[in-house]
Each structure stands twice: as structure tokens, then as C-alpha cells.
Design an enzyme around this catalytic site. Sequence first.
Site, PDB file in Angstrom:
ATOM      1  N   ASP A 160     -11.673  -5.657  10.737  1.00  0.00           N
ATOM      2  CA  ASP A 160     -11.768  -7.109  10.811  1.00  0.00           C
ATOM      3  C   ASP A 160     -13.008  -7.554  11.585  1.00  0.00           C
ATOM      4  O   ASP A 160     -13.759  -8.422  11.117  1.00  0.00           O
ATOM      5  CB  ASP A 160     -10.499  -7.691  11.441  1.00  0.00           C
ATOM      6  CG  ASP A 160     -10.039  -6.896  12.660  1.00  0.00           C
ATOM      7  OD1 ASP A 160     -10.803  -6.019  13.112  1.00  0.00           O
ATOM      8  OD2 ASP A 160      -8.936  -7.142  13.161  1.00  0.00           O
TER       9      ASP A 160
ATOM     10  N   ASP B 193       0.810  -1.210   0.000  1.00  0.00           N
ATOM     11  CA  ASP B 193       0.000   0.000   0.000  1.00  0.00           C
ATOM     12  C   ASP B 193       0.843   1.259   0.000  1.00  0.00           C
ATOM     13  O   ASP B 193       0.313   2.354  -0.152  1.00  0.00           O
ATOM     14  CB  ASP B 193      -0.940   0.006   1.216  1.00  0.00           C
ATOM     15  CG  ASP B 193      -2.345   0.441   0.852  1.00  0.00           C
ATOM     16  OD1 ASP B 193      -2.720   0.274  -0.322  1.00  0.00           O
ATOM     17  OD2 ASP B 193      -3.058   0.948   1.724  1.00  0.00           O
TER      18      ASP B 193
END
Length: 1145
Positions: free
Chosen positions: A848, A417
Site C-alpha cells: 500500500d 484469494d
Amino acid sequence: MSSKPFKPSRLSQSASSDASEGPRPPLPPTVTFGRRTTSGRYISYSRDDLDSEIGSNDFMNYTVHLPPTPDNQPMDPSISQKVEEQYVSSSLFTGGFNSATRAHLMDKVIESEANHPQMAGAKGSSCAIPGCDSKVMSDERGEDILPCECDFKICRDCYIDAVKTGDGMCPGCKESYKNTELDEVAVDDGNGRPLPLPPSSGVSKMERRLSLMKSTKSALMRSQTGDFDHNRWLFETKGTYGYGNAIWPKGGNFGNGNEDDDVVEPTELMNRPWRPLTRKLKIPAAVLSPYRLIIFVRMVVLVLFLTWRVKHKNTDAIWLWGMSVVCEIWFAFSWLLDQLPKLCPINRSTDLNVLKEKFEMPSPNNPTGKSDLPGIDVFVSTADPEKEPPLVTANTILSILAADYPVEKLSCYVSDDGGALLTFEAMAEAASFANVWVPFCRKHNIEPRNPESYFNLKRDPYKNKVKPDFVKDRRRVKREYDEFKVRINGLPDSIRRRSDAFHAREEIKAMKLQRQNKEYEPLEHVKIPKATWMADGTYWPGTWLNPSPDHSRGDHAGIIQVMLKPPSDEPLLGNADDTKLIDLTDVDIRLPLLVYVSREKRPGYDHNKKAGAMNALVRASAIMSNGPFILNLDCDHYIYNSKAMMEGMCFMMDRGGDRICYVQFPQRFEGIDPSDRYANHNTVFFDVNMRALDGLQGPVYVGTGCLFRRVALYGFDPPRSKEHHPGCCSCCFGSRKKNANANISEENLALRMGDSGEEEMNLAMFPKKFGNSSFLIDSIPVAEFQGRPLADHPAVKNGRPPGALTIPRELLDASTVAEAISVISCWYEDKTEWGQRVGWIYGSVTEDVVTGYRMHNRGWKSVYCVTKRDAFRGTAPINLTDRLHQVLRWATGSVEIFFSRNNALLASPRMKFLQRIAYLNVGIYPFTSIFLIVYCFLPALSLFSGQFIVQTLNVTFLAYLLTITVTLCMLAVLEIKWSGIELEEWWRNEQFWLIGGTSAHLAAVLQGLLKVIAGIEISFTLTSKSGGDDVDDEFADLYIVKWTSLMIPPITIMMVNLIAIAVGVSRTIYSVIPQWSRLLGGVFFSFWVLTHLYPFAKGLMGRRGRTPTIVFVWSGLIAITISLLWVAINPPAGTNQIGGSFQFP
């Protein structure tokens, strides 16, 4: 980049849409796809941008028609597809918003040599055509592909030119080529031929893969339902297998709805007993029954105690009594939320022998014994090479490539990223070293398959190794790994020196050009942006060391590089080659697919941190490999058990496995100090709470070490969701009866979303949910079908025929990778449901937990897989400050969940009651910090004021207190008994619960309230994966004291309680009528607080032996002085003697 943009060209397009009678939309712009070969020629492609109408609500499907011409004829797939795949794996693909999609052919990915034939930039013979420096076509072993019998070496581009312009004559022997059929996918004829896209109608690549689809309703047939007999059809008809399943035989009329047809069960299913892949191991009743009984007893005692506390006020200190009662009521409520989901703990076991027998052994449906297991795409995410060292990420990649799973079914995707060249070249070095490491692991059955961990093992490495050449091989591989580490650690300096050298060269060129253009004018200093250069001497398209426009951390193009191309379908055995480092005779030397991905980032777009990166990988992998299952790992979590994926697949492929959305593995950590000062192993959560949730609807998703079902990530409901509708009042013990519509075929409900209001999904709505990539949409039913369990028993519902996944996957081509570039662009998610319902969910720093919650809310189940040998291992911060910041991020995410629509109070009826309680506790636990801090100050306030939370320490209060404490200890002992944790681990968890509750949790509540009320966004710091500077001490980080404001509340609590103890003792001693009962109560609870904060105080002291003794001396003197000053300022009234009567109550 050496490639140049080409002028866009318009092509005839055919649009197909449901609203065909409406006005025709304007033609979208063409995305150019081009590359420059090393021989100097330009190859150009173009692709129509399907997303050009940003503000339009019409979703149109475009099909590019390429009519066959004399220059556009199909080549023999045995040559053309392999050559095309070799070209793809040696090209760096870039593209994005308002930019051309390019493929830059790279002869050199890293400065060292790449030896493995699957690797990008692998060495090979040069083309014999004068003036051409390209590489000769090669096969899986790296051997040259020579199309002519004279063995004249020729590259792909020159071979195509010879066939087109040279009348099919070999430039060497001047004889005609025997095979002149060509695949003109990448040939430039000057007209800007477009990159072929999957057509929206007709037979696309994905439709060919899933040729068993009867209609657009995804109505797939099953053997056990009596629709048709797979076994008879396979052996008595001319039916064949396609990619992932059987295709329809010509004239086949299966599944026509005729219920009168006679059905014959496969004989091998009747003659062989069916065995499950997994088993539930219930906790012994001798442990579980007392455990539940004590929970009930403690609940009753708490109710009685709180009732007694409310009725018996302390009139002498009503304020002290009121605060204590409020805190105690909240603590009882919080304990109840934490304890109720623990009523049904279970253990599970898997049988790998049965898995191998069903999926990897010869059978009537699989005569060759090829693996029938579904594919797995492994995602590894990294963002900052400074905080996440490339060597750590490289070791994780190596452990994945060496995993014990069918090589052709395994793919690894690395998400960078940060777009850093350092990470790119580190991954390329890892791919190069895998050529040695992976065959070594397979030959000698190495565990663990992370080279750094393996070579640092404390145990004897030669134990149980029977091959005579193991010692020699290990020594050679160890030497090679040491050189690999030197190369990785030297990459930052190497990249910087290389970039400086190329920058100086560019400046000299610019100065020479300026002198030529301005011979008589004074020269000015030429300013050239200082670029970061790749090993082949071209610009790096990602983030530069010196950021500039289009090349900064938040502003760069999308990048895809196939580091290791897909392996061959058949095993590729090594040989005793003297040039090889080790003897690889009869060892499979293939490597799994490895892809480097850096999604496009542009200013003005919300990239959604890790969740956005994971969603980009989901889309890219769906197009390139489309594994039905996805394993996601953090860059510091490596595979410790090479069979971990096989164990997870046992749950997915077992009966009822099609309703499992993910298999969560426990997190295990290395590098934790032996005393586990800050509870970093977190065993109470992973071995107690998660096992207990496994007995309900399943464990929560914890961000790493999780095997997902791809279609569950896509937001679909589980199969037979209407049959499993538990309702909000049901718990783990039952569910409602089946829905009245249960007679509807399960295949029609395989791809269904709960809010659609229909029995099956309307495929026309898919572009609004997933974006308008037809390739991505076509891949969805393929992934759903391939992820089904094996239909080898009548009780297996929604299964697939045995032997359906033994066909090789299709080879990669340029159009596939170009499509993958388009779906990782920054604009692709606009006006779609990515991050809202599809993929990883946005809007929380703990994406998550939210992602797992959404799946459970739709009715999916999850499974907790605890393996005998740890499945994965990673690192955790052992420094106090880093640990507090980590806990702060988790708690902040929980507060965000509580104030969002993901609050468990708003869950759907499909979520079980106790599962809802568990998720409610996830959102509420940070708020306990408010009451915990108040309660930690109560003993000090009691000692300062001379009062206590009760009027007197009578027998009733002490009896309640004793009962509550004893039941808590008994519960702890029984939890230790059924979970397998140790008492010390339980105590460390209790200590850090108070440390985190008085520091990070309070800050998280404040940050969450600021975000909800004032709209102030929360930023978190990436947890560092690097170790301390002291290489001699493994736990150097443990003793580093880094100041943070989170330390203020615990320090204040400790100081106030210490001073309060001194003041209370002094007052009581100098009192005429000492109140020893109140003193003992206050001192006891103060010591309770200080005992829990002991690890925190120890962390403030730094390294053992480095804290000067004078610090302790002065601390004691200051405490005595403060207590004496308090007595002098406020002496007890009527004091005649020290201690008064000195009597205990």
C-alpha cells in the site's frame, strides 16, 4: 463440473499489426468456452488465445469475423441483451492457463431460495416444453418474459430452437412469433462458433462507449477552452449521447483548430454562481504559529544540547557517554524527520448539497435529473475464511450494497484469494439477504448499514424514526438477520455434509460400474478424490476441503460468478405485496452489481499476495463495469457512513480534482478495549500525521478505505504534469513556473507516462504495459474521460460536458465475462508492467505505501477526507501477540522500502521536499529500534556501574533536559489542540512506540537485512479478524497470553532495569560516600523506561484477577534477594555504616 470440453476449432482470422510485412506468426490455440444446459444440450464457444506466443515479442491483434447468416441475425436488444445478461448472471465462469473457458449454468447457487430477480439462481417458472427443466426468461422484477400472446412459458434455449428449427412457431398456440430476430451469441450450430471478442479495428464496444474521441490521440473537446459550445451543440444539432459522453453528430467539424470561430459561453453558467464542492479549513494562526515556533525552538535547543554533550565527556565512563551521545543524535534526527512534515496541517470540508445540485438535479444538460456521477467499483479482498470469518465479510458486502450512491453506478467485486466454497456461498447468502436489508435501509435511512453493527448498537434504535411501521419492520428484519447468521455459521458443516453425501454417491456409482465391467474378478476398493460439491450437485472448481491437484489453495482455476446482475437504469419501486417481509411501496429495490472473483493460481507462478489479487480485480472490473474510480476495503472494514463515497467524490469532481490520484479516509476501529492499551486506535497517526501530510502533497495510502482514480493506478502521469513540476528543493509553499510547452492541449497529455519521452502515449505500446487484452486497452481512455470533473466553469481544466454520464451502461454478455476470465489468469501479467509500474506495486509486504509513493512520485496529489461521521470502521487485533505481529509486518515493509528503489532519497523532482522527508521517515523509523534498545539499557548499566551518562548532574544538563521535555509537552498539547485527539491517546502512542521499537521493529530490521544480504524471503501471518472464544467478554482476546519471541527484548529490558534499581539503591545505601546524584539520574531514566513498558507488563499478566497474589510476593522477594546477593558479592569498600553521610548533592 457438468460441462465438457469441446474440440478446438480454427476460424478465419485477420491479424493487424504495425509490422505487417514480417513473417506471419503461427496460429495460436483456441480457448474453448462451453456449457451444459439443464435440458441436456451442450452450448460451445471458442476464443483465440491472444497470449499463446509466450516467448514472442510481437504483439498481434486478432479479430474474429462473424458474418451475418440466416441463423445469425440480431435480436431486438430489449429482449436479447436482457436474456443474455440473465444467462450470464446465472452462470459460473471458469478458465485459465491451458484450460477451456467454461460457463456452467447454475440453477441453484445456495441451498436456500434466492428471491431477488437480480440474483444468480433466482427462482422462476419452469419451461413448459416436455423434458426441459430450465427457467423461463424474466425481467427486472422477476416477472416472466413470454414472447407469445398465448403466454406459453418457454426458456431461452427452447425459444431459440423454436425460432430456428420450428419456423418461428410458438409450441403452445402454434402461431408464428411476431419477433423472430435473434442474437446468436450463445447458439451452437455444431461448428464451435467462437466467443466474439472486441475487434482491434473498426468500432468496438469500448469505442462505441467513448464515441467523442476525435482520434487515437484521445483529443477530447472542452467547452471552456472555446473549441466548441456543448450547450449550443446539444440543443441546436442532432447530437446525441453515448455511453459516458456525447457522440459526434454526423458531419460535425468541432475542434478543427480554427481559432477565429466565435465562442459563446453557456448561458446557465453565466447566470448561476459557481460553487465549489470542497473547501480548505486552515488551522487557526493562534494555534499553528506557536506550534511552528516551538518546533523551531526545540530544534535550536537540540543542536545546542548535542553540541554541549559532545564537548563535555564523562571521563569516568567514556563508554557510557559515547553510547548515549550516539543514541541522542539519532533520536534528534528521527524526531526532525517526523516533525518537519507537520508544519502545514490543514482540514477540509465537503458540500454534499452542491454535489447533488450539480450531478443529480434536472438541468438543461440533464433534463431528466438522472445521476451524472461517475461509476465506482468497490474491491473487497479476503484470503482465508478461517482467519477472516465469512460473516464479517458478508456484513461488509451488505454495507456496500446499501451505500447511498446511485445504484446503477455502483459495483462490488469480492476477491477470494483462497478460492474457498465457504466464501462463495457466504457471498451468495449475503446477496440473498440484501433483498431485504438494502430496501429496509433505504426506507428508514438506517445508519450504520452493517446489520451486525446496527443491531448491536447501544443507543436507542427508534430515535428520529418517523415512519409508523419502523418498529414492525425492524423486528422482522432482525429476525431474518438472525436466520441469516445461522445459515452463514452453519455453512462449513453444510458444505462438509453435502460433499460427504455426494462423495458416497460417487463411490457407489463407481462400485456398480466396476461390478458391471468385472463380473468374475475380485473387486478392488475404488479410490475417488474426495471433492467439494456445490449446491447444484457439481464440483467446486476452486479449493477443495481435501486438496487435490487443480483444487488446492495455490492450484485452481480462475472463477467469476455474477452474484447480482447489473441493475436497470430506471428506479424499480416496490409495492405493497403481502408476500414480502416488509412494505416497500415507493422504495427502490434495485441492488448494485455484485461479482465474486477468484483469480487463477498455479504452481510455479508468483501470485504476489494481496497486491496480485487487487491487480486481478482492476483488470476484471475494467472489462465488466470500468468504473473510473475504485474504492478498496479490507473484508473487516465496512461502510459506517452511507454517504462516504459521495464525500470522496466531492474532491474528485471539484476544480483541480483531475490531479488527485486517491482520497484516503481515516481508519476507525471497533472492539478496542476502553483503555486502548496497545494504541490500536492509532489516532496520532490518523489525526495528526495524516492531516499534516494533507497540507503537502497528500497522505500516504494505508491499504484500505481509499478511493482511487483508475488511470492513476494504470501508471499515467497527472494532467498538466509539465505545468506542475515543483523540483526537489520546493516544499509546500510554491512550485516552478510553467513549462514552455504549456500551450500543448491538455487532452493530448491526459494519458501520458513520464518515461515515454513523448508528449502523448503511443497506443501501440499499451499491450506491452497492460497485456494484450484489446478490451482492457480500449477501456483505459473511457475511464480517463469519465473520471474528469464537470466542465461547468471556465476555471475547470480538462473537464467533461455536463450530462455526459446519464446514459445506461451496456448489459453484460458472455464474451465480456469470458474476457474477464482471461485477464485474471496466472499468465496474463507475464512480460507486462503489472506490479512494476501499473496497478498495486509488488515486492513489499506493505504494497500500500509503495503504491501511494509511486503515484506521488509521478506528481499526483492525494487528499485526506475526515468526515463528521466516520466513513469506515473495522477491527484491529487487541491481543498483544497479534498486535506485535501486525507492527512487525508494517515495519518489515518499511525496511524493504528503505533498501529498494522506492527509497525517498531516489524520488523524482516532482515530489515535494517535505513529502520526500515524510516518505524517508517511513523507511527509516524501524532503524530507531537499534538505538532505542541501547538507550533503554543505559539506565541499568549506569546503576550497575555506579556511573552516569554525564560527569555530574549540573545545572546546564538539567536546564537542557527540562527545556527539551517542556517543549515536547507543549508540542503535544498544541497537536492535541489542532487535531482533536485526547491527551491519553497521545500518551498511549508514546508507550507503544517504545514497546514496538524494542520488539517488532528490531525483528523487522533483522529480517530486512537477511532479505537484502542473504536473499531470505519474508513471510508474514495474516492478521486474524476473529474474536476470542469467550463470548461473554467482548475483550476476551485482550487477556490471552500467546508466547512469541518478540517478547524477549522488552521482558529483558524490564527485568534488567528492575534489578538495576535494587542494586543501585543497595550500593548507595551501603556506600561510605553515596553518589545520590548518579543514583537519582539512573533511577529516573529506569522509571521512564518501565513506565513506557507498563502496558506490555500488564499484557503479560493476563486477565484481571486471575494473576495469583503469590506471583507478586515472590517477584518482590526475588528482587530483594538479588540485590542483597549483589551487595554480598561486591560490597562497597570501607563501609562502616549504612548510608554513609546520606547527603543529597
